[in-house]
Scaffold this active site. Structure first.
Site, short mmCIF file in Angstrom:
data_model
loop_
_atom_site.label_atom_id
_atom_site.label_comp_id
_atom_site.label_asym_id
_atom_site.label_seq_id
_atom_site.Cartn_x
_atom_site.Cartn_y
_atom_site.Cartn_z
N TYR A 1 0.83 -1.21 0.00
CA TYR A 1 0.00 0.00 0.00
C TYR A 1 0.86 1.25 0.00
CZ TYR A 1 -4.97 -0.82 0.20
OH TYR A 1 -6.26 -1.10 -0.15
N LYS B 1 -2.54 2.57 -24.81
CA LYS B 1 -2.91 2.55 -26.22
C LYS B 1 -1.64 2.86 -27.05
CE LYS B 1 -7.68 3.35 -24.94
NZ LYS B 1 -8.87 4.24 -24.96
N GLU C 1 -0.90 4.65 -0.09
CA GLU C 1 -1.87 5.76 -0.16
C GLU C 1 -1.17 7.08 0.10
OE1 GLU C 1 -5.06 4.88 2.52
OE2 GLU C 1 -6.15 3.72 1.02
N ASP D 1 -8.67 14.86 -24.03
CA ASP D 1 -8.51 13.45 -23.69
C ASP D 1 -7.75 12.81 -24.86
OD1 ASP D 1 -8.73 10.75 -23.34
OD2 ASP D 1 -10.87 10.76 -22.87
N ARG E 1 -1.73 -1.09 -18.58
CA ARG E 1 -3.09 -0.54 -18.56
C ARG E 1 -3.21 0.48 -17.45
NH1 ARG E 1 -5.37 -3.46 -22.04
NH2 ARG E 1 -7.18 -2.11 -21.97
N THR F 1 -4.74 7.56 -21.47
CA THR F 1 -4.45 6.21 -20.99
C THR F 1 -2.98 5.98 -21.26
OG1 THR F 1 -4.88 5.19 -23.13
CG2 THR F 1 -6.75 5.35 -21.62
C1 LIG Z 1 -9.92 4.36 -24.11
C2 LIG Z 1 -10.42 5.73 -23.82
C3 LIG Z 1 -10.69 6.14 -22.50
C4 LIG Z 1 -10.84 5.21 -21.34
O1 LIG Z 1 -9.89 4.47 -20.94
P1 LIG Z 1 -10.14 3.29 -19.87
O2 LIG Z 1 -8.77 3.10 -19.35
O3 LIG Z 1 -10.70 2.15 -20.64
O4 LIG Z 1 -11.09 3.81 -18.83
C5 LIG Z 1 -11.04 7.46 -22.28
N1 LIG Z 1 -11.12 8.32 -23.29
C6 LIG Z 1 -10.91 7.97 -24.56
C7 LIG Z 1 -11.01 8.99 -25.63
C8 LIG Z 1 -10.56 6.66 -24.86
O5 LIG Z 1 -10.40 6.29 -26.13
#
Ligand SMILES: *Cc1c(COP(=O)(O)O)cnc(C)c1O
Length: 414
Positions: free
Chosen positions: A51, A226, A53, A197, A232, A223
């Site tokens: 942990y 990707k 936190e 985002d 992840r 994220t």
């Molecule tokens: C994949 C994605 C997310 C979310 O990611 P998670 O880790 O699956 O919650 C948020 N915004 C966009 C634009 C995405 O393509």
């Protein structure tokens, strides 16, 4: 035999079957990638045991001295990679990163303006089935139906009329470059916060191949799994003035203890992305996407917006009389993994759809280049142009396996 195979053969078998699936097939899901052995090793490390936190130097648990070094390294590398003033690397996911931005800025019931899910946006940008659609009022912009691209004059007009408190830009299924500066100017004019985002395109932004929101917008979420090709997870970057609010929104606002093995693996990923070879990788992702798109186009398949600037493309199958679901299932039988996707002016449900989203990050990580893209484009067209022909599908599967065997999964990125 590994100790897992001895102690839990059931789970060991699942992992082995999945390893073979990944090795023998072609992964064309735009949001997926293949991490390096270094990232894999770190996610599987003993750092999962503890942990931590709080934040470096201010933990609620003892014994965090090495975790502090790991988290500081991840934060520093992320700031360096994007030129950001502040980074939070504790977000467990991209959706959680977005949630933290909303929680640290706007109030329950305020208005978010974002891109429609059906035209490329994300669930966490205000879908009625997501917390974001339940907690906030939502108005949404789409793409222009002629050009199938964002129209910034339309978006500005909507912002003036709707006066949202938060504007969200960024997408999950938009094949074109997004003008973050234009969004920043619109948000400034109407007095809204603005978050970019970049979950999908983060790698391309980091490599300088797509314009960056970092200097023109107060908040950027992403994220790490990707195009960035890490474990992840999520991350947030913001201007220094919002640093404390963002950190508090993540912990204790909406998360408990951080996943320190993942944070250390994020540090490894950001370190990899800082190397010159990563920029070459990202350039190849785009070259591959453009070659694949051109091949599909030449085979008579329609590309939404006519092509791609980034790592993904959207196929419109409606004029072929096919649904996305049918295409996804049949390509799966041929060893090619893709996902069905809604397209602009969609008439079918999100479980069926008229489109297919195809991305090149994972196959580029395997070392494939333009020549292989032409082959893959032909495989896809062969299947889609004769979707009932079981023999042809089986023949394509053999070719897919032969191609995949030439590009072993961990030969290139390790
Ligand atoms: C994949 C994605 C997310 C979310 O990611 P998670 O880790 O699956 O919650 C948020 N915004 C966009 C634009 C995405 O393509």
């Amino acid at each position: 035999m590994s100790s897992l195979a001895n102690t839990d053969p059931e789970v060991a078998d699942i992992i082995e079957m999945e390893r073979l699936r990944q090795t023998n097939g072609l992964e064309l899901i735009a949001s997926e990638n293949i991490v390096s052995k270094a990232v894999l090793e770190t996610t599987g490390s003993i750092l999962t045991n503890k942990y931590a936190e709080g934040y470096p130097g201010k933990r609620y648990y003892g014994g965090c001295e090495y975790y502090d070094i790991a988290e500081n390294l991840a934060r520093d590398r992320l700031c360096q990679l994007f030129g950001a003033e502040h980074a939070n690397v504790q977000a467990h996911s991209g959706s959680g990163a977005n949630m933290a931005v909303y929680f640290s800025t706007i109030n329950y019931g305020d208005k978010i303006m974002s891109m429609k899910l059906s035209e490329g946006g994300h669930l966490s940008h205000g879908s009625p089935v997501s917390f974001s659609g339940k907690m906030y009022k939502v108005v949404q912009y789409g793409v222009d139906h002629e050009t199938e691209r964002l129209d910034y004059a339309d978006i500005a007009a909507m912002a003036r009329k709707e006066k949202p408190q938060m504007i969200v830009c960024g997408a999950s299924a938009y094949p074109r470059e997004i003008d973050f500066k234009a969004f920043g100017e619109i948000a400034e004019e109407v007095g809204a916060y603005c978050v970019a985002d970049i979950a999908h395109i983060a790698g391309l932004v980091a490599a300088g191949l797509h314009n960056s929101p970092i200097d023109v917008l107060p908040f950027t979420t992403t994220t790490t799994h990707k195009t960035l090709r890490g474990p992840r997870g999520g991350a947030i970057m913001c201007k220094q003035e919002y640093a404390q609010a963002i950190d508090k929104a993540i912990f204790p606002g909406l998360q408990g203890g951080p996943l320190m093995h993942i944070i250390a693996a994020k540090a490894v990923c950001f370190g990899e992305a800082l190397k010159p070879s990563y920029k070459e990788y990202c350039k190849q992702i785009i070259k591959n996407a453009q070659t694949l798109a051109a091949t599909l186009d030449a085979e008579g398949l329609r590309l939404v917006s006519g092509g791609t600037d980034n790592h993904l493309m959207l196929l419109d199958l409606s004029d072929k009389g096919l649904t996305g679901l049918q295409a996804e299932n049949t390509l799966h039988d041929a060893g090619i993994t893709v996902n069905k996707n809604t397209i602009p002016r969609e008439t079918l449900s999100p479980f069926v759809t008229s489109g297919l989203r195809i991305g090149t990050p994972a196959i580029t990580s395997r070392g494939m280049k333009e020549e292989e893209m032409k082959q893959i484009g032909t495989f896809i067209a062969t299947v889609l142009n004769d979707i009932e022909n079981k023999q042809k599908i089986a023949a394509v599967r053999k070719e897919v396996e032969a191609l995949a065997s030439k590009f072993p999964i961990y030969a290139v990125t390790e």
